[in-house]
Write an enzyme that holds these catalytic residues in place. Structure first.
Site, mmCIF file in Angstrom:
data_model
loop_
_atom_site.group_PDB
_atom_site.id
_atom_site.type_symbol
_atom_site.label_atom_id
_atom_site.label_comp_id
_atom_site.label_asym_id
_atom_site.label_seq_id
_atom_site.Cartn_x
_atom_site.Cartn_y
_atom_site.Cartn_z
ATOM 1 N N GLU A 172 -10.173 -9.334 -7.807
ATOM 2 C CA GLU A 172 -8.935 -8.654 -7.547
ATOM 3 C C GLU A 172 -7.952 -8.991 -8.335
ATOM 4 O O GLU A 172 -6.823 -8.222 -8.952
ATOM 5 C CB GLU A 172 -8.816 -9.078 -6.234
ATOM 6 N N LYS A 231 0.787 -1.088 -0.291
ATOM 7 C CA LYS A 231 0.043 -0.097 -0.060
ATOM 8 C C LYS A 231 1.105 1.239 0.006
ATOM 9 O O LYS A 231 2.386 1.365 -0.114
ATOM 10 C CB LYS A 231 -0.995 -0.157 1.536
ATOM 11 N N HIS A 289 -2.289 -5.532 1.784
ATOM 12 C CA HIS A 289 -3.659 -6.255 1.313
ATOM 13 C C HIS A 289 -3.249 -7.759 1.254
ATOM 14 O O HIS A 289 -2.296 -7.549 0.005
ATOM 15 C CB HIS A 289 -4.028 -5.018 0.658
ATOM 16 N N TYR A 312 -12.834 -1.889 -3.990
ATOM 17 C CA TYR A 312 -12.697 -2.206 -3.176
ATOM 18 C C TYR A 312 -14.460 -2.073 -2.532
ATOM 19 O O TYR A 312 -14.915 -1.455 -1.646
ATOM 20 C CB TYR A 312 -12.221 -1.193 -1.670
ATOM 21 N N ASN A 338 -1.934 0.023 6.973
ATOM 22 C CA ASN A 338 -1.845 -0.822 7.195
ATOM 23 C C ASN A 338 -0.227 -1.969 6.651
ATOM 24 O O ASN A 338 -0.906 -3.292 6.092
ATOM 25 C CB ASN A 338 -2.456 -1.884 7.625
HETATM 26 P P1 CMP Z 1 -7.374 -3.884 3.852
HETATM 27 O O1 CMP Z 1 -6.820 -5.871 4.092
HETATM 28 O O2 CMP Z 1 -6.927 -3.613 2.624
HETATM 29 O O3 CMP Z 1 -9.172 -4.805 3.537
HETATM 30 C C1 CMP Z 1 -9.872 -3.425 3.643
HETATM 31 C C2 CMP Z 1 -9.088 -2.757 4.264
HETATM 32 O O4 CMP Z 1 -9.908 -1.889 4.800
HETATM 33 C C3 CMP Z 1 -8.339 -3.580 5.525
HETATM 34 O O5 CMP Z 1 -7.139 -3.533 5.064
HETATM 35 C C4 CMP Z 1 -8.038 -1.944 6.302
HETATM 36 O O6 CMP Z 1 -6.639 -1.089 6.217
HETATM 37 C C5 CMP Z 1 -8.962 -0.946 6.042
HETATM 38 N N1 CMP Z 1 -9.979 -0.594 7.465
HETATM 39 C C6 CMP Z 1 -10.593 0.061 8.068
HETATM 40 N N2 CMP Z 1 -11.094 0.118 9.330
HETATM 41 C C7 CMP Z 1 -11.026 -1.313 8.836
HETATM 42 C C8 CMP Z 1 -12.172 -2.001 9.757
HETATM 43 N N3 CMP Z 1 -12.585 -1.316 11.063
HETATM 44 N N4 CMP Z 1 -12.366 -3.099 9.439
HETATM 45 C C9 CMP Z 1 -11.604 -3.544 8.619
HETATM 46 N N5 CMP Z 1 -10.782 -2.408 7.886
HETATM 47 C C10 CMP Z 1 -10.388 -1.225 7.783
#
Ligand code: CMP
Length: 137
Positions: free
Chosen positions: A126, A9, A115, A49, A112
């Site tokens: 995806e 990311k 993904h 998303y 984070n």
């Molecule tokens: P990712 O695996 O990319 O999938 C969706 C993303 O939304 C997740 O990682 C997080 O970075 C973001 N996100 C933010 N808030 C939440 C939440 N409460 N639960 C899950 N994903 C979240």
């Protein structure tokens, strides 16, 4: 054999963690089948998303994912989806186990670092979102 989509990311690209994360992928035994750097628009991120479109974090997530370059990879191996998710660790870096990528390189649930697809059907969607047949056969 299974394939999954991985994204490094914008937070991790901006912090110069691309090489470290790719090294960890290769050390894990997962095969990199395709790889590209992308600059998503917010619309591109919204399409990717779409399953989260009703979530409260959708606007922030798509703004963040379009805030800078990201690296997308197609990973392959036995149980690739599970293995990549295990290597990443929990979605929230605070909950991620020591030694996982999100623990090491992520700073918050919104930033984070990586993904990964969560199931075979989402992996197929995806992967096709980013890679054409010329890149991934
Ligand atoms: P990712 O695996 O990319 O999938 C969706 C993303 O939304 C997740 O990682 C997080 O970075 C973001 N996100 C933010 N808030 C939440 C939440 N409460 N639960 C899950 N994903 C979240």
């Amino acid at each position: 054999m299974q394939r999954t989509l991985a994204i490094i990311k914008p937070d991790a690209v901006g912090a110069h963690y691309v090489g470290s994360i790719i090294q960890r992928i290769e050390a894990s035994g997962l095969e990199i089948r395709a790889l590209r750097m992308v600059n998503l628009t917010q619309k591109d991120a919204e399409g990717f998303y779409a399953v989260h479109k009703d979530k409260p974090f959708f606007a922030g997530l798509t703004a963040f994912m379009s805030s800078g370059p990201a690296v997308v990879l197609a990973l392959e191996g036995e149980n690739a989806i599970r293995r990549w998710r295990d290597l990443m660790g929990a979605t929230n870096p605070e909950d991620a186990e020591a030694g996982t990528l999100r623990k090491e390189f992520g700073t918050s649930i919104d930033r984070n670092a990586t993904h990964g697809s969560d199931a075979e059907d989402t992996a197929a969607y995806e992967l096709s979102y980013f890679f054409c047949g010329l890149e991934l056969r």
